[in-house]
Design a protein around this motif. Structure first.
Motif, short mmCIF file in Angstrom:
data_model
loop_
_atom_site.label_atom_id
_atom_site.label_comp_id
_atom_site.label_asym_id
_atom_site.label_seq_id
_atom_site.Cartn_x
_atom_site.Cartn_y
_atom_site.Cartn_z
N VAL A 18 0.83 -1.20 0.00
CA VAL A 18 0.00 0.00 0.00
C VAL A 18 0.87 1.25 0.00
O VAL A 18 0.56 2.24 -0.67
CB VAL A 18 -0.95 -0.01 1.22
N GLY A 19 1.98 1.24 0.72
CA GLY A 19 2.86 2.41 0.77
C GLY A 19 3.46 2.74 -0.58
O GLY A 19 3.53 3.90 -0.98
N THR A 20 3.90 1.73 -1.30
CA THR A 20 4.48 1.94 -2.62
C THR A 20 3.44 2.48 -3.58
O THR A 20 3.71 3.40 -4.36
CB THR A 20 5.07 0.62 -3.16
N LEU A 21 2.25 1.93 -3.53
CA LEU A 21 1.18 2.39 -4.40
C LEU A 21 0.80 3.83 -4.10
O LEU A 21 0.56 4.63 -5.00
CB LEU A 21 -0.03 1.48 -4.27
N SER A 22 0.78 4.20 -2.82
CA SER A 22 0.44 5.58 -2.47
C SER A 22 1.53 6.55 -2.91
O SER A 22 1.23 7.67 -3.33
CB SER A 22 0.17 5.70 -0.97
N LEU A 23 2.80 6.15 -2.84
CA LEU A 23 3.88 7.02 -3.33
C LEU A 23 3.79 7.21 -4.83
O LEU A 23 3.98 8.33 -5.33
CB LEU A 23 5.24 6.43 -2.96
N ILE A 24 3.50 6.16 -5.57
CA ILE A 24 3.36 6.28 -7.02
C ILE A 24 2.18 7.19 -7.36
O ILE A 24 2.27 8.03 -8.26
CB ILE A 24 3.20 4.89 -7.65
N ALA A 25 1.08 7.06 -6.64
CA ALA A 25 -0.07 7.93 -6.87
C ALA A 25 0.26 9.38 -6.54
O ALA A 25 -0.16 10.30 -7.26
CB ALA A 25 -1.26 7.45 -6.05
N LEU A 26 1.02 9.61 -5.47
CA LEU A 26 1.41 10.98 -5.10
C LEU A 26 2.30 11.59 -6.17
O LEU A 26 2.10 12.75 -6.56
CB LEU A 26 2.12 10.97 -3.75
N TYR A 27 3.28 10.83 -6.67
CA TYR A 27 4.15 11.34 -7.73
C TYR A 27 3.36 11.62 -9.01
O TYR A 27 3.62 12.59 -9.71
CB TYR A 27 5.28 10.36 -8.03
N PHE A 28 2.39 10.78 -9.32
CA PHE A 28 1.56 11.00 -10.50
C PHE A 28 0.73 12.27 -10.35
O PHE A 28 0.60 13.05 -11.30
CB PHE A 28 0.65 9.78 -10.72
N LEU A 29 0.19 12.51 -9.16
CA LEU A 29 -0.58 13.74 -8.93
C LEU A 29 0.30 14.98 -9.04
O LEU A 29 -0.13 16.01 -9.56
CB LEU A 29 -1.25 13.68 -7.56
N ILE A 30 1.54 14.89 -8.58
CA ILE A 30 2.47 16.01 -8.71
C ILE A 30 2.76 16.28 -10.18
O ILE A 30 2.77 17.43 -10.63
CB ILE A 30 3.76 15.73 -7.92
N LEU A 31 2.96 15.22 -10.97
CA LEU A 31 3.20 15.40 -12.40
C LEU A 31 2.00 16.00 -13.11
O LEU A 31 2.15 16.86 -13.99
CB LEU A 31 3.56 14.06 -13.04
N VAL A 32 0.81 15.59 -12.73
CA VAL A 32 -0.40 16.15 -13.33
C VAL A 32 -0.53 17.63 -12.98
O VAL A 32 -0.87 18.46 -13.83
CB VAL A 32 -1.64 15.35 -12.90
N ALA A 33 -0.24 17.99 -11.73
CA ALA A 33 -0.31 19.39 -11.32
C ALA A 33 0.72 20.23 -12.07
O ALA A 33 0.42 21.36 -12.50
CB ALA A 33 -0.10 19.51 -9.82
N MET A 34 1.92 19.69 -12.27
CA MET A 34 2.93 20.43 -13.02
C MET A 34 2.52 20.59 -14.48
O MET A 34 2.74 21.65 -15.08
CB MET A 34 4.28 19.70 -12.92
N TRP A 35 1.92 19.55 -15.06
CA TRP A 35 1.46 19.66 -16.44
C TRP A 35 0.35 20.69 -16.57
O TRP A 35 0.32 21.48 -17.52
CB TRP A 35 0.98 18.29 -16.94
N LEU A 36 -0.60 20.69 -15.62
CA LEU A 36 -1.68 21.67 -15.67
C LEU A 36 -1.14 23.08 -15.55
O LEU A 36 -1.60 24.00 -16.23
CB LEU A 36 -2.69 21.39 -14.55
N PHE A 37 -0.16 23.29 -14.69
CA PHE A 37 0.45 24.62 -14.57
C PHE A 37 1.09 25.03 -15.88
O PHE A 37 0.88 26.15 -16.36
CB PHE A 37 1.48 24.63 -13.44
N MET A 38 1.87 24.14 -16.46
CA MET A 38 2.55 24.49 -17.71
C MET A 38 1.55 24.73 -18.84
O MET A 38 1.74 25.62 -19.65
CB MET A 38 3.54 23.38 -18.12
#
Length: 54
Positions: A18-38
């Protein structure tokens, strides 16, 4: 004084990362936020705001 240690083996079906999956989801959300900003801040307007000020 002897202490007996028991080794517990975890099978493939019992392992739940569960911890690994939550870290991958957190990194994906950060990438989506960066893409939306750009996309919305930099490229939707007529002129770039941060990149290419010259």
């Amino acid at each position: 004084m002897s202490s007996s240690r028991s080794k517990r083996t975890i099978g493939h079906d019992e392992f739940d990362p569960v911890g690994t999956l939550s870290l991958i989801a957190l990194y994906f959300l950060i990438l989506v936020a960066m893409w939306l900003f750009m996309y919305f801040v930099e490229f939707v307007g007529n002129d770039p705001t941060v990149v290419g000020l010259l």
